[in-house]
Design a protein around this motif. Structure first.
Motif, short mmCIF file in Angstrom:
data_model
loop_
_atom_site.label_atom_id
_atom_site.label_comp_id
_atom_site.label_asym_id
_atom_site.label_seq_id
_atom_site.Cartn_x
_atom_site.Cartn_y
_atom_site.Cartn_z
N ASP A 163 0.85 -1.19 0.00
CA ASP A 163 0.00 0.00 0.00
C ASP A 163 0.89 1.25 0.00
OD1 ASP A 163 -2.00 1.84 0.19
OD2 ASP A 163 -2.35 1.54 2.34
N ARG A 164 1.23 1.70 -1.20
CA ARG A 164 2.05 2.90 -1.35
C ARG A 164 1.16 4.01 -1.90
NH1 ARG A 164 8.01 2.32 -4.11
NH2 ARG A 164 7.88 4.30 -5.21
N ARG A 165 0.67 4.85 -1.01
CA ARG A 165 -0.36 5.84 -1.36
C ARG A 165 0.25 7.07 -2.00
NH1 ARG A 165 -3.04 9.81 1.86
NH2 ARG A 165 -1.85 9.11 3.68
N ILE A 166 -0.26 7.47 -3.16
CA ILE A 166 0.22 8.65 -3.86
C ILE A 166 -0.33 9.90 -3.18
CG2 ILE A 166 0.22 9.89 -6.06
CD1 ILE A 166 -0.06 7.21 -7.47
N LEU A 167 0.55 10.91 -3.02
CA LEU A 167 0.17 12.16 -2.36
C LEU A 167 0.44 13.34 -3.28
CD1 LEU A 167 1.85 11.65 1.15
CD2 LEU A 167 -0.47 11.02 0.47
N SER A 168 -0.41 14.35 -3.18
CA SER A 168 -0.12 15.62 -3.82
C SER A 168 0.94 16.35 -3.00
CB SER A 168 -1.38 16.47 -3.89
OG SER A 168 -1.78 16.86 -2.59
N ALA A 169 1.47 17.45 -3.55
CA ALA A 169 2.48 18.21 -2.81
C ALA A 169 1.90 18.74 -1.49
CB ALA A 169 2.97 19.37 -3.68
N ASP A 170 0.66 19.20 -1.50
CA ASP A 170 0.05 19.69 -0.27
C ASP A 170 -0.13 18.57 0.74
OD1 ASP A 170 -0.07 22.33 -1.12
OD2 ASP A 170 -2.08 22.10 -1.99
N THR A 192 3.82 5.15 2.82
CA THR A 192 3.45 3.80 3.26
C THR A 192 3.47 3.76 4.77
OG1 THR A 192 4.45 2.87 1.27
CG2 THR A 192 3.96 1.36 3.05
N ALA A 193 2.32 3.56 5.35
CA ALA A 193 2.19 3.62 6.81
C ALA A 193 2.83 2.42 7.50
CB ALA A 193 0.72 3.70 7.19
N SER A 194 2.98 1.29 6.81
CA SER A 194 3.46 0.07 7.46
C SER A 194 4.98 0.00 7.58
CB SER A 194 2.96 -1.16 6.68
OG SER A 194 3.36 -1.09 5.33
N ASP A 195 5.70 0.87 6.91
CA ASP A 195 7.16 0.83 7.00
C ASP A 195 7.65 1.45 8.31
OD1 ASP A 195 7.78 -0.59 4.75
OD2 ASP A 195 8.04 1.16 3.47
N GLU A 196 8.91 1.17 8.65
CA GLU A 196 9.46 1.55 9.95
C GLU A 196 10.84 2.17 9.79
OE1 GLU A 196 9.58 -1.82 12.54
OE2 GLU A 196 7.48 -2.37 12.20
N SER A 197 11.39 2.58 10.92
CA SER A 197 12.78 3.04 10.95
C SER A 197 13.36 2.75 12.33
CB SER A 197 12.88 4.54 10.63
OG SER A 197 12.15 5.30 11.57
N GLY A 198 14.68 2.80 12.43
CA GLY A 198 15.35 2.54 13.70
C GLY A 198 16.85 2.41 13.51
N ASP A 199 17.56 2.37 14.62
CA ASP A 199 19.02 2.34 14.61
C ASP A 199 19.51 0.89 14.51
OD1 ASP A 199 21.77 2.44 15.19
OD2 ASP A 199 21.52 4.19 16.48
N VAL A 200 20.03 0.52 13.34
CA VAL A 200 20.48 -0.86 13.13
C VAL A 200 21.67 -1.20 14.01
CG1 VAL A 200 21.97 -0.23 11.18
CG2 VAL A 200 21.09 -2.56 11.37
N PHE A 201 22.53 -0.24 14.31
CA PHE A 201 23.68 -0.50 15.17
C PHE A 201 23.21 -0.90 16.57
CE2 PHE A 201 26.64 1.17 18.41
CZ PHE A 201 27.71 0.33 18.16
N LYS A 202 22.26 -0.16 17.12
CA LYS A 202 21.74 -0.49 18.45
C LYS A 202 21.08 -1.86 18.46
CE LYS A 202 20.95 4.00 20.63
NZ LYS A 202 19.95 4.86 21.33
N PHE A 203 20.29 -2.14 17.42
CA PHE A 203 19.61 -3.44 17.37
C PHE A 203 20.61 -4.58 17.27
CE2 PHE A 203 17.74 -7.04 15.18
CZ PHE A 203 16.56 -7.23 15.88
N THR A 204 21.57 -4.46 16.36
CA THR A 204 22.52 -5.54 16.14
C THR A 204 23.39 -5.78 17.37
OG1 THR A 204 22.57 -4.95 13.80
CG2 THR A 204 24.31 -6.40 14.57
N THR A 205 23.81 -4.70 18.02
CA THR A 205 24.63 -4.83 19.22
C THR A 205 23.87 -5.57 20.32
OG1 THR A 205 25.83 -2.80 18.69
CG2 THR A 205 25.94 -3.57 20.97
#
Length: 419
Positions: A163-170, A192-205
């Motif tokens: 689900d990759r929703r197209i957005l206008s500039a506004d 896309t609301a389902s994607d994430e982010s985070g610090d891979v170094f912290k997770f791997t350590t």
């Protein structure tokens, strides 16, 4: 069995974790002083299933020609007297055929989706804190041509259920108000609301610490010189330890997860490994005004740069440099990241005076599809070639590798090695 894993980035550490869950004796060898000290150290931080796309597209050759003479271009090619670079480049051009786009996207997306589910499961069970955000990923475009081109790949992903929703500039500004100052330069976006982010170094350590507590042995500051084989099987890795002594580390199974250096280990054994380093850069800044900083991970598609908040830090990362194995910092490319941060957010939001620059060698295949599975040598496995998506695909790649070693059929319909 005793399994020897070469490499302790997110790929090697995840492989070791899942192999240990199967009851194997696991030993991890890495030349660095600890886990995730190289390519997994300071990447862009995105777990981006919706953007699991290959670099090789029908438009890529033309863009490469446009960028060829620009030192600050998103993709910089510096010719080397290295036949491996030219061989990789020719294979890359072959993957730019329109007929290759859909199967490459399909393979990448299936592994990426499986890996995100695996990461979520691990997070729940292990309670690892790594500054993760579950607010999706917003991509914005600065030109209509970039916007239209991106939707070709997006349409393939939508057919696969992304689900990759197209957005206008506004709508881009409404979704992320921190970009309000860029409104005049933005033509559109997708989210896309389902994607994430985070610090891979912290997770791997943290994952390495939990693995060690369960019996995984980690050997750091140890260089693997070569793999020793006899009778069609690898029987040992020849290493030099921190004390300078040579040692042979024996095992029943060997997993090469050494990133961009994987090919150098397996090529002498006659094992094909079309992986070449694509150097990426990042700049990390301290956030001064959290209320005006971005609240989610962003991608500036036209500049091939990602922007991720990681706790009280903001990381700007991207670009690719095909220039061999040199990890030296290119001042022009580093300063380009700082200019993007200044242009988008400014000195009132970020401390731009002390950027923390970093460069790492991403292990790239011509197709962007990683190499996971058993090689022509029965007890030798590869888990490498993830390019810019090591964090996105790492947890699932490790789990899939453990399934393959155990003789189980992995869950994702991925074209793994050894089929």
């Amino acid at each position: 069995m005793k399994v020897v894993v070469l490499g302790s980035g997110i790929i090697g550490t995840a492989s070791a974790w899942w192999l240990r869950q199967d009851g194997h004796e696991v030993e991890v060898i890495d030349r660095a002083v600890g886990p995730a000290r190289e390519t997994s150290f300071a990447n862009g931080g995105q777990v981006s299933v919706a953007y699991a796309e290959p670099w090789a597209t029908p438009q890529a050759p033309w863009r490469l020609l446009q960028w060829l003479m620009r030192d600050d271009s998103p993709l910089l090619f510096r010719p080397q007297f290295d036949w491996r670079q030219w061989q990789w480049g020719l294979a890359f051009l072959g993957e730019c055929r329109r007929s290759r786009l859909e199967p490459n996207i399909r393979a990448m997306q299936q592994l990426a989706e499986y890996s995100r589910r695996t990461l979520q499961e691990m997070r729940r069970e292990l309670g690892i804190d790594y500054d993760h955000l579950e607010r999706g990923i917003l991509t914005f475009y600065r030109s209509s041509s970039d916007f239209e081109t991106a939707q070709q790949a997006a349409s393939v992903l939508r057919d696969l259920g992304v689900d990759r929703r197209i957005l206008s500039a506004d709508e881009v500004i409404q979704t992320e108000p921190a970009l309000a100052g860029q409104r005049a330069r933005i033509v559109g976006g997708d989210y896309t609301a389902s994607d994430e982010s985070g610090d891979v170094f912290k997770f791997t350590t943290a994952l390495a610490e939990r693995g060690a507590a369960q019996g995984v042995r980690f050997r750091y500051s140890t260089q693997v010189m070569r793999l020793l084989a006899e009778g069609g099987r690898v029987y040992a890795a020849e290493t030099i330890g921190p004390d300078g002594r040579y040692e042979r580390v024996h095992g029943d199974v060997f997993v090469v997860a050494a990133g961009a250096f994987s090919a150098q280990l397996v090529r002498p054994l006659g094992v094909p490994c079309p992986v070449y380093p694509a150097k990426g850069y990042s700049a990390t800044f301290r956030i001064l005004d959290a209320a005006r900083a971005p609240r989610m991970s962003l991608t500036d598609s036209s500049r091939k740069v990602v922007i991720s908040p990681l706790g009280d830090r903001l990381r700007v990362a991207g670009t690719a440099e095909l220039s061999g194995y040199d990890r030296g910092l290119n001042t022009v490319r580093c300063e380009a990241l700082t200019r993007i941060a200044q242009e988008c957010f400014g000195p009132d939001v970020l401390d731009l005076s002390v950027p923390n620059y970093w460069a790492g060698l991403r292990p790239a295949t011509p197709s962007s599809v990683p190499l996971v599975g058993r090689t022509r040598i029965g007890n030798l496995y590869l888990n490498t070639g993830h390019g810019t998506l090591g964090w996105t695909m790492g947890p699932g790649s490790g789990r899939m590798l453990a399934d393959l070693v155990a003789g189980r059929r992995p869950e994702p319909a991925f074209p793994h090695l050894g089929r």
